[in-house]
Motif scaffolding. Structure first.
Motif, short mmCIF file in Angstrom:
data_model
loop_
_atom_site.label_atom_id
_atom_site.label_comp_id
_atom_site.label_asym_id
_atom_site.label_seq_id
_atom_site.Cartn_x
_atom_site.Cartn_y
_atom_site.Cartn_z
N THR A 149 -4.34 1.62 19.51
CA THR A 149 -4.37 1.28 18.09
C THR A 149 -5.75 1.52 17.46
N ALA A 150 -6.71 1.97 18.26
CA ALA A 150 -7.98 2.42 17.67
C ALA A 150 -7.76 3.64 16.80
N ASP A 151 -6.70 4.39 17.07
CA ASP A 151 -6.31 5.51 16.21
C ASP A 151 -5.75 4.93 14.92
N PRO A 152 -6.35 5.23 13.76
CA PRO A 152 -5.89 4.61 12.51
C PRO A 152 -4.44 4.95 12.15
N ALA A 153 -3.87 5.97 12.76
CA ALA A 153 -2.49 6.32 12.47
C ALA A 153 -1.50 5.46 13.26
N ILE A 154 -1.99 4.79 14.33
CA ILE A 154 -1.11 3.99 15.19
C ILE A 154 -1.32 2.52 14.89
N GLU B 212 0.80 -1.23 0.00
CA GLU B 212 0.00 0.00 0.00
C GLU B 212 0.83 1.27 0.00
N GLY B 213 2.14 1.13 0.15
CA GLY B 213 2.98 2.32 0.20
C GLY B 213 2.89 3.07 1.52
N ARG B 214 2.35 2.42 2.56
CA ARG B 214 2.24 3.05 3.88
C ARG B 214 3.64 3.14 4.49
N ARG B 215 3.98 4.27 5.05
CA ARG B 215 5.30 4.47 5.64
C ARG B 215 5.18 4.58 7.15
N HIS B 216 6.05 3.88 7.85
CA HIS B 216 6.00 3.82 9.30
C HIS B 216 7.22 4.46 9.93
N GLU C 59 2.12 5.76 11.46
CA GLU C 59 2.39 6.40 10.18
C GLU C 59 3.51 7.42 10.35
N ALA C 60 4.39 7.48 9.37
CA ALA C 60 5.58 8.31 9.50
C ALA C 60 5.26 9.76 9.80
N SER C 61 4.12 10.25 9.33
CA SER C 61 3.78 11.66 9.52
C SER C 61 2.98 11.93 10.79
#
Length: 492
Positions: A225-230, A187-191, A256-258
């Protein structure tokens, strides 16, 4: 997007005890887990382990190609000889083979120490990063008792750890790490990994996740982890007897990296500090524990009752040689049917094999490695069983994993049976009982050098469990441990 992703995989799992004279060598790794390439795939297939999760992913995903480098583990024990640690690192890097790789997954313990390095895991990760280049995502999973150098956050993109103790979620932990890695690739997701050291050294005796402070912390992390960014929030508690500059509590988030995770990371840090005193454990002497067990049996409690000597637990780096529990049992004059596990004594095992089953044997038991923890106990009895020490785990922890204890011997005197082994590994699976001809339905007292992992399989099989502490190398009072790197203020 690539049609097929090449993932390099390796494993290095060892938990180092800084205060035992027994060093860990290549032989210890080779005896427990040691496989490369197709051998690794076959060894871990169907097991409830991190590499078992890798095999399952490769079997079920047409877009994944796995390159298995060295996958190895040794039982917890003393520092690893530096030359042997370097040899393991060399093999891992060498057998990664030629790239390019799209991703890397490493199953690490996180509490390795060598005779010359306070963070061999960091040394290895730096070498792998140099090998694969700056852009390839690296995912790692670690034991709950990892002692992680915060510099690792700048080397890897993905980190997670066990959420259960006993560690019955090894496979699930590998699955979490791989899911994050595959989201990077597909997906190109960056961590990015975030770490916050917590200035305390939790006592592992109180880390069981069925209830108590560790259960509460795990729930706090999982709720984040309910936060979609975590993607992951894991608490690491360090290995109590690993003396390094990185031995402390640790709050970690992979996000997420950002994403800005400063607030939830601080909340994790504060939650662990707030539970500092809850990690303090009571200490019960062996004689008192045995008296309690006798009272329970007399009142009708079904056997066996497990008397668990935590201070010589091999999975805490114990030496399998202290005599306090056995001496207390003998001094008490008990006539109960008892099994004692165990003494680590390769020479005595060799003697038993030379004599053969049914032979009479006299020998001193224990007290040969660190006699300050108790003098040897004289023993005269018979050799009743000899084994090759091999079985496959049947319980929930590392289910399906082959185990090799080296050769073992069962010695008996009256209704007391004592297991002696060629390697220092505790009983943690019911298959151990079958190997040694132990029917727990015919045992009143199960005297074991163990701690929390023992409970994963045996809690349902025992009428009661009583933790005691006889003198040993893994005490509950950390103020008695001569740390070099851990600040005294961290200790309970």
């Amino acid at each position: 997007m690539n049609e097929r992703f090449r993932i390099a995989v390796a494993r290095l799992w060892h938990e180092a005890h800084s205060f035992t004279p027994l060093l860990t060598t290549l032989a210890d790794f080779r005896r427990r887990e040691w496989s490369i390439g197709g051998e690794a795939e076959a060894f871990y297939r169907g097991t409830a382990t991190e590499i078992g999760a890798v095999v399952a992913l490769a079997d079920g995903a047409a877009d994944v190609e796995v390159r298995y480098s060295l996958c190895t583990a040794a039982p917890p024990g003393g520092l690893t000889v530096e030359a042997d640690m370097r040899a393991i690192h060399d093999l891992i890097v060498e057998h990664l083979g030629e790239g390019p790789f799209d991703g890397v997954y490493l199953s690490l313990h996180g509490a390795t120490l060598s005779t010359e390095s306070v963070s061999p895991d960091t040394d290895l990760l730096r070498r792998i990063r140099a090998r694969v280049g700056p852009e390839v995502p690296i995912a790692i999973s670690c034991d709950m008792h990892a002692c992680l150098n915060p510099e690792i956050a700048g080397i890897v993109q993905i980190l997670t750890g066990y959420h259960t103790y006993p560690h019955v979620d090894m496979r699930e932990t590998g699955e979490r790490a791989l899911a994050m890695l595959m989201s990077e690739l597909r997906e190109g997701r960056r961590h990015r990994v975030h770490m916050s050291p917590v200035p305390m050294l939790p006592l592992s005796h109180m880390m069981r996740t069925a209830s108590g402070p560790m259960r509460e912390l795990v729930e706090i992390g999982e709720a984040l982890t309910a936060d979609p960014a975590i993607d992951d929030a894991t608490f690491f508690c360090s290995f109590t007897y690993a003396d390094s500059p990185h031995s402390s509590g640790l709050a970690t988030i992979t996000a997420e990296a950002s994403a800005d995770v400063a607030a939830p990371l601080k909340a994790m840090h504060d939650a662990m500090m707030a539970r500092r005193e809850a990690f303090r454990a009571p200490v019960t002497p062996a004689a008192e524990g045995l008296t309690r067990a006798e009272a329970l049996l007399a009142a009708g409690t079904k056997g066996p009752i497990a008397i668990i000597d935590t201070a010589d637990n091999p999975l805490s780096g114990g030496i399998g040689d202290t005599t306090g529990l056995l001496r207390a049992f003998l001094d008490g004059g008990s006539t109960r049917r008892a099994v004692f596990s165990f003494f680590f004594d390769p020479e005595l095992v060799a003697r038993a094999f030379a004599l053969g089953e049914g032979a009479a044997i006299e020998a001193p038991l224990g007290g040969r490695i660190m006699p300050d923890y108790g003098a040897p106990v004289p023993f005269a009895g018979r050799v009743v069983k000899l084994t090759d020490g091999r079985f496959r785990n049947e319980g929930p922890m590392a289910h399906g994993l082959p185990v090799s204890l080296g050769r073992t011997a069962v010695l008996a005197r009256g209704d007391l049976r004592i297991v002696v082994t060629e390697s220092c590994q505790s009983v943690n699976d019911p298959a151990w009982c079958r190997l040694h001809g132990v029917d727990l339905g015919e045992v009143d007292l199960f005297l074991v050098k163990a701690k929390n992992h023992f409970r994963a399989s045996f809690e349902p099989l025992c009428g009661a469990m009583i933790e005691i502490e006889s003198p040993g190398p893994a005490p509950g009072d950390l103020r008695r441990v001569p740390y070099k790197y851990v600040p005294r203020a961290y200790l309970l």
